[in-house]
Motif scaffolding. Structure first.
Motif, PDB file in Angstrom:
ATOM      1  N   ASP A 147       0.830  -1.142   0.358  1.00 37.66           N
ATOM      2  CA  ASP A 147       0.115   0.014  -0.119  1.00 37.66           C
ATOM      3  C   ASP A 147       0.384   1.711   0.176  1.00 37.66           C
ATOM      4  N   PHE A 148       0.312   2.412  -0.018  1.00 40.93           N
ATOM      5  CA  PHE A 148       1.074   4.174   0.121  1.00 40.93           C
ATOM      6  C   PHE A 148       2.101   3.606   1.048  1.00 40.93           C
ATOM      7  N   GLU A 149       1.802   3.245   2.245  1.00 43.50           N
ATOM      8  CA  GLU A 149       2.896   3.025   3.338  1.00 43.50           C
ATOM      9  C   GLU A 149       3.864   1.822   3.800  1.00 43.50           C
ATOM     10  N   GLY A 150       4.119   1.114   2.255  1.00 43.29           N
ATOM     11  CA  GLY A 150       4.932   0.203   1.905  1.00 43.29           C
ATOM     12  C   GLY A 150       4.829  -1.084   3.201  1.00 43.29           C
ATOM     13  N   LYS A 151       3.522  -0.649   3.014  1.00 48.44           N
ATOM     14  CA  LYS A 151       3.044  -2.369   3.973  1.00 48.44           C
ATOM     15  C   LYS A 151       1.923  -3.725   2.501  1.00 48.44           C
ATOM     16  N   PRO A 152       3.032  -4.816   2.579  1.00 49.00           N
ATOM     17  CA  PRO A 152       1.836  -6.159   2.470  1.00 49.00           C
ATOM     18  C   PRO A 152       0.881  -5.726   2.013  1.00 49.00           C
ATOM     19  N   LYS A 215     -18.955  -7.565  -9.764  1.00 49.03           N
ATOM     20  CA  LYS A 215     -17.216  -7.539  -9.492  1.00 49.03           C
ATOM     21  C   LYS A 215     -16.659  -6.536  -8.876  1.00 49.03           C
ATOM     22  N   THR A 216     -15.847  -6.619  -7.766  1.00 51.09           N
ATOM     23  CA  THR A 216     -15.639  -5.723  -6.630  1.00 51.09           C
ATOM     24  C   THR A 216     -14.375  -6.641  -5.861  1.00 51.09           C
ATOM     25  N   THR A 217     -12.653  -5.207  -6.277  1.00 48.28           N
ATOM     26  CA  THR A 217     -11.744  -5.711  -5.128  1.00 48.28           C
ATOM     27  C   THR A 217     -12.087  -5.035  -4.208  1.00 48.28           C
ATOM     28  N   ILE A 218     -11.389  -5.652  -3.060  1.00 48.51           N
ATOM     29  CA  ILE A 218     -10.511  -4.987  -2.448  1.00 48.51           C
ATOM     30  C   ILE A 218      -9.901  -5.283  -1.689  1.00 48.51           C
ATOM     31  N   GLY A 219      -8.417  -3.860  -1.399  1.00 51.43           N
ATOM     32  CA  GLY A 219      -7.419  -4.036  -0.680  1.00 51.43           C
ATOM     33  C   GLY A 219      -7.736  -4.777   0.699  1.00 51.43           C
ATOM     34  N   TYR A 220      -6.459  -5.233   1.879  1.00 52.28           N
ATOM     35  CA  TYR A 220      -7.236  -5.379   2.702  1.00 52.28           C
ATOM     36  C   TYR A 220      -4.936  -5.372   3.278  1.00 52.28           C
ATOM     37  N   VAL A 221      -4.709  -4.599   4.745  1.00 52.97           N
ATOM     38  CA  VAL A 221      -3.491  -4.537   4.841  1.00 52.97           C
ATOM     39  C   VAL A 221      -2.905  -6.137   5.705  1.00 52.97           C
ATOM     40  N   LEU A 222      -1.707  -7.018   5.243  1.00 53.25           N
ATOM     41  CA  LEU A 222      -1.190  -8.336   5.562  1.00 53.25           C
ATOM     42  C   LEU A 222      -0.640  -7.801   7.245  1.00 53.25           C
ATOM     43  N   LYS A 223      -1.090  -8.870   8.030  1.00 57.99           N
ATOM     44  CA  LYS A 223      -0.435  -8.448   9.719  1.00 57.99           C
ATOM     45  C   LYS A 223       1.264  -9.331   9.467  1.00 57.99           C
ATOM     46  N   ASP A 224       0.897 -11.200   8.800  1.00 55.56           N
ATOM     47  CA  ASP A 224       1.686 -11.644   8.287  1.00 55.56           C
ATOM     48  C   ASP A 224       1.519 -12.645   7.246  1.00 55.56           C
ATOM     49  N   ASP A 225       2.265 -13.523   7.225  1.00 61.69           N
ATOM     50  CA  ASP A 225       2.107 -15.020   6.195  1.00 61.69           C
ATOM     51  C   ASP A 225       1.121 -16.149   6.573  1.00 61.69           C
ATOM     52  N   SER A 226       0.136 -15.651   7.013  1.00 66.02           N
ATOM     53  CA  SER A 226      -0.091 -16.791   7.968  1.00 66.02           C
ATOM     54  C   SER A 226      -2.068 -16.757   7.022  1.00 66.02           C
ATOM     55  N   PRO A 227      -2.669 -17.936   6.792  1.00 65.62           N
ATOM     56  CA  PRO A 227      -4.133 -17.954   6.235  1.00 65.62           C
ATOM     57  C   PRO A 227      -4.861 -16.669   6.512  1.00 65.62           C
TER      58      PRO A 227
END
Length: 250
Positions: A147-152, A215-227
């Protein structure tokens, strides 16, 4: 001995660049950038009005020959006016989405009051199913750009059908959430021009006619690589157990 001509004119002093024009241009650029950001675009409208006023003052000054920088003043005025128009248009879209959500809530309440409690209580539906106001499918959840803050981030794609009797958007009908380790993920905000492939910010608020699909697309900020567990419920519903859910391995 030389004499000056009687009609000789004093040399003209070079005109100075219009300060109002420069400030108007800066405010125009700033307001056009902020106008695309929800909530923040309230400030963009104010900056746009101020920039347009300063730009007009600068243009008038250049026509009178007191100042230079007509092109800068015109560009600043145009950008400021565009920022105000964009802000008002986006805010109108969000207001319509809220109105649609309120209307859908009333329809849902009426339908629920006439049904039996035993029939209303349903188990969770895996990946695809029917809610009160829509049919929804959680198509995919794929690890995406930062994202714009560099977070995955993870990009989730939904396909849905509007089962109401009026034009509605995904935002007006659905409450879509993503979780990791039981904790809700924040919605991702991407920088302008750096959106990941397949992402469409407008798809969240774009209206779909009754019976049509979107059709809708939404991005979410990940905390780690877990499911990541994604679930969708009605935005307004008396039945909390009516849900479409699926867990994705990244």
């Amino acid at each position: 001995m030389t004499t000056e001509p009687k009609n000789a004119r004093p040399p003209q002093q070079p005109t100075k660049m219009s300060v109002c024009g420069i400030i108007g241009l800066v405010l125009g650029v700033l307001s056009i950038v902020l106008s695309f950001i929800p909530i923040v675009n309230n400030a963009a409208a104010v900056l746009g009005v101020v920039g347009a006023v300063l730009g007009i003052i600068a243009i008038v000054g250049t026509f009178r020959g007191k100042k230079s920088g007509k092109a800068i003043a015109i560009v600043g005025t145009v950008l400021s006016v565009l920022a105000v128009i964009i802000t008002l248009s986006l805010q109108a879209s969000f207001s319509k989405a809220i109105d649609d959500a309120t209307g859908s809530s009333s329809a849902s309440t009426s339908a629920s009051s006439g049904s039996n409690t035993a029939d209303a209580k349903q188990s969770k539906q895996d990946k695809e199913g029917d809610l009160d106001n829509m049919h929804v499918s959680i198509v995919s959840a794929v690890k995406s750009d930062n994202d714009f803050e560099g977070k995955p981030t993870v990009l989730v794609t939904y396909e849905w059908k509007n089962n109401t009797d009026k034009n509605s958007s995904f935002m007006a009908l659905a409450n879509a959430q993503a979780f990791q380790n039981g904790q809700e993920l924040d919605t991702a905000t991407y920088g302008i021009g750096t959106e990941p492939a397949g992402y469409d910010a407008n798809s969240l608020v774009a209206d779909v006619q009754p019976g049509a699909s979107g059709k809708t697309t939404i991005g979410y900020v990940l905390k780690d690589d877990s499911p990541v567990t994604v679930d969708v419920t009605d935005l307004f519903s008396l039945n909390d157990d009516k849900m479409v859910e699926h867990k994705f391995d990244l």
